[in-house]
Design a protein around this motif. Structure first.
Motif, mmCIF file in Angstrom:
data_model
loop_
_atom_site.group_PDB
_atom_site.id
_atom_site.type_symbol
_atom_site.label_atom_id
_atom_site.label_comp_id
_atom_site.label_asym_id
_atom_site.label_seq_id
_atom_site.Cartn_x
_atom_site.Cartn_y
_atom_site.Cartn_z
ATOM 1 N N ALA A 31 45.606 45.374 32.155
ATOM 2 C CA ALA A 31 44.997 44.187 33.014
ATOM 3 C C ALA A 31 43.801 43.518 33.550
ATOM 4 N N PRO A 32 43.204 42.648 33.489
ATOM 5 C CA PRO A 32 42.318 42.693 34.141
ATOM 6 C C PRO A 32 42.345 42.495 35.725
ATOM 7 N N ASN A 33 42.819 43.147 36.756
ATOM 8 C CA ASN A 33 43.028 42.700 37.242
ATOM 9 C C ASN A 33 43.123 43.727 38.548
ATOM 10 N N TRP A 34 41.669 44.200 38.747
ATOM 11 C CA TRP A 34 42.166 45.754 39.499
ATOM 12 C C TRP A 34 41.756 45.307 41.121
ATOM 13 N N ARG A 35 40.792 44.606 41.023
ATOM 14 C CA ARG A 35 39.880 43.360 42.268
ATOM 15 C C ARG A 35 39.763 41.923 42.051
ATOM 16 N N THR A 36 40.295 40.915 42.767
ATOM 17 C CA THR A 36 40.308 40.105 42.831
ATOM 18 C C THR A 36 38.743 39.431 44.118
ATOM 19 N N LEU A 37 37.917 38.153 43.549
ATOM 20 C CA LEU A 37 36.489 38.415 44.656
ATOM 21 C C LEU A 37 37.503 36.653 44.494
ATOM 22 N N SER A 38 37.593 36.351 45.901
ATOM 23 C CA SER A 38 37.590 34.298 46.098
ATOM 24 C C SER A 38 36.646 34.339 47.280
ATOM 25 N N ASN A 39 36.674 33.025 47.130
ATOM 26 C CA ASN A 39 35.262 31.855 48.106
ATOM 27 C C ASN A 39 33.766 32.052 47.186
ATOM 28 N N VAL A 40 33.561 32.390 45.702
ATOM 29 C CA VAL A 40 32.271 32.790 45.819
ATOM 30 C C VAL A 40 31.405 31.623 45.334
ATOM 31 N N PHE A 48 38.438 31.346 40.961
ATOM 32 C CA PHE A 48 38.364 33.069 41.756
ATOM 33 C C PHE A 48 37.748 33.701 40.732
ATOM 34 N N ILE A 49 37.770 35.587 40.842
ATOM 35 C CA ILE A 49 37.572 35.998 39.775
ATOM 36 C C ILE A 49 38.078 37.233 39.572
ATOM 37 N N GLU A 50 39.049 37.767 38.778
ATOM 38 C CA GLU A 50 39.592 39.186 38.469
ATOM 39 C C GLU A 50 38.526 40.094 37.517
ATOM 40 N N GLN A 51 38.232 41.289 38.029
ATOM 41 C CA GLN A 51 38.236 41.464 37.017
ATOM 42 C C GLN A 51 38.818 43.428 37.124
ATOM 43 N N GLY A 52 38.805 43.949 35.898
ATOM 44 C CA GLY A 52 39.938 44.415 35.780
ATOM 45 C C GLY A 52 38.848 46.149 35.119
ATOM 46 N N ILE A 53 38.661 46.946 34.867
ATOM 47 C CA ILE A 53 37.827 47.949 33.988
ATOM 48 C C ILE A 53 37.589 47.126 32.457
ATOM 49 N N TRP A 54 38.188 46.575 32.076
ATOM 50 C CA TRP A 54 37.827 46.090 30.467
ATOM 51 C C TRP A 54 37.384 44.752 30.136
ATOM 52 N N ASP A 55 37.346 43.849 30.864
ATOM 53 C CA ASP A 55 37.151 42.592 30.868
ATOM 54 C C ASP A 55 37.105 41.610 32.803
ATOM 55 N N ILE A 56 36.629 40.855 31.884
ATOM 56 C CA ILE A 56 36.754 39.906 33.629
ATOM 57 C C ILE A 56 37.226 38.725 33.447
ATOM 58 N N CYS A 68 39.064 34.461 30.267
ATOM 59 C CA CYS A 68 38.573 35.988 30.109
ATOM 60 C C CYS A 68 37.455 36.175 29.122
ATOM 61 N N GLY A 69 37.065 37.141 29.295
ATOM 62 C CA GLY A 69 36.193 37.416 28.216
ATOM 63 C C GLY A 69 34.692 37.368 29.043
ATOM 64 N N GLN A 70 34.463 36.893 29.858
ATOM 65 C CA GLN A 70 33.191 36.945 30.905
ATOM 66 C C GLN A 70 32.439 38.033 30.990
ATOM 67 N N THR A 71 31.323 37.849 30.219
ATOM 68 C CA THR A 71 30.135 38.904 29.954
ATOM 69 C C THR A 71 30.021 39.367 31.790
ATOM 70 N N ASP A 72 29.379 40.778 31.825
ATOM 71 C CA ASP A 72 28.809 41.677 33.745
ATOM 72 C C ASP A 72 28.797 42.940 33.144
ATOM 73 N N THR A 73 28.312 42.231 32.904
ATOM 74 C CA THR A 73 26.535 43.929 32.038
ATOM 75 C C THR A 73 26.423 44.241 33.690
ATOM 76 N N GLN A 74 25.894 44.297 34.513
ATOM 77 C CA GLN A 74 26.058 45.348 35.610
ATOM 78 C C GLN A 74 26.916 45.579 36.259
ATOM 79 N N TYR A 75 28.336 44.809 36.529
ATOM 80 C CA TYR A 75 29.281 45.262 36.680
ATOM 81 C C TYR A 75 29.914 46.547 36.592
ATOM 82 N N PHE A 76 29.838 46.180 34.836
ATOM 83 C CA PHE A 76 30.207 47.598 34.364
ATOM 84 C C PHE A 76 29.770 48.364 33.760
#
Length: 252
Positions: A31-40, A48-56, A68-76
């Motif tokens: 599941a892509p919900n290890w943390r949630t970023l709001s007020n971006v 808001f953004i939901e970030q997991g260890i496999w998907d965003i 889903c399927g957002q690309t974020d090379t810096q996060y990964f």
């Protein structure tokens, strides 16, 4: 000494807790919900953004859909993501191996389980729980150090996702279940940890009980004897006949 072929309680506990923990760890892994970023600042206020260890994913508070399927090379590329991926996958695999090893050891159709095999399976399940708790704790401890492009993590609201909670619960389930199964590998407390009963206790319960002594109580309802004339008796009264009555009249 076992009195029945029932599986001991510690093995039942471990065999129930381990699959429950595995399911929770599986959800926490994919599941892509290890943390949630709001007020971006780059998104609207309702998104808001939901970030997991496999998907965003990018979700919204006014709709149920998510992109889903957002690309974020810096996060990964953060140093915690790849170890977390490897440990979570390894935890799932080790749990399955531990269950496969423990199942032949807890068979209840034998006189006694194979405690060595069951204990090895419990040790593997315990290790799988540790492999889950380590990345979960690491990710929870260092969210400010996890960077993402075009987002200033110091100005946004960061919340822990439900995957962290499920991962903690699943890891604790596996640690407890594996530890309880492993303690059966050595016999202690007179075998009570294995659900056994002492031979002395079994023989004490099987000893024949001494029957209670019967006391004879004398019967008080007896007929009056010649030595005790004062005791009343139930004698049948005599009724004068008609012949006796006529004979008395003639004499008068």
């Amino acid at each position: 000494m076992r009195l029945s072929l029932r599986t001991p309680g510690i093995l039942i506990f471990g065999m129930v807790m381990a699959p429950c923990g595995w399911v929770l760890d599986l959800v926490a892994t994919v599941a892509p919900n290890w943390r949630t970023l709001s007020n971006v600042n780059t998104l609207s206020s309702d998104r808001f953004i939901e970030q997991g260890i496999w998907d965003i994913c990018i979700a919204s508070t006014i709709s149920s859909g998510a992109q889903c399927g957002q690309t974020d090379t810096q996060y990964f590329s953060n140093k915690i993501i790849q170890p977390a991926q490897g440990m979570m996958v390894a935890s799932l695999i080790v749990t399955l191996i531990g269950l496969a090893v423990a199942i032949p050891g807890v068979r209840c159709w034998k006189d006694r389980p194979n405690w060595v095999v069951a204990g090895v399976g419990g040790l593997l399940i315990f290790c799988s729980g540790v492999l889950t708790i380590i990345p979960i704790s690491w990710y929870t401890h260092s969210p400010p150090n996890i960077t993402t492009p075009n987002v200033n993590t110091a100005l946004i609201t960061t919340r822990v996702g439900y995957c962290i909670i499920l991962g903690y619960i699943g890891g604790i389930f596996e640690v407890l279940g594996g530890f309880v199964m492993f303690i059966g590998i050595c016999r202690c407390c007179g075998g009570k940890n294995r659900g056994e009963v002492r031979v002395e206790e079994v023989m004490r319960h099987r000893e024949p009980k001494i029957p209670a002594r019967r006391v004879e109580v004398p019967n008080l309802s007896r007929a009056r004897s010649a030595a005790n004339p004062l005791m009343p008796t139930c004698e049948k009264p005599t009724v004068p006949s008609t012949t006796d009555h006529q004979h008395r009249k003639r004499k008068l």
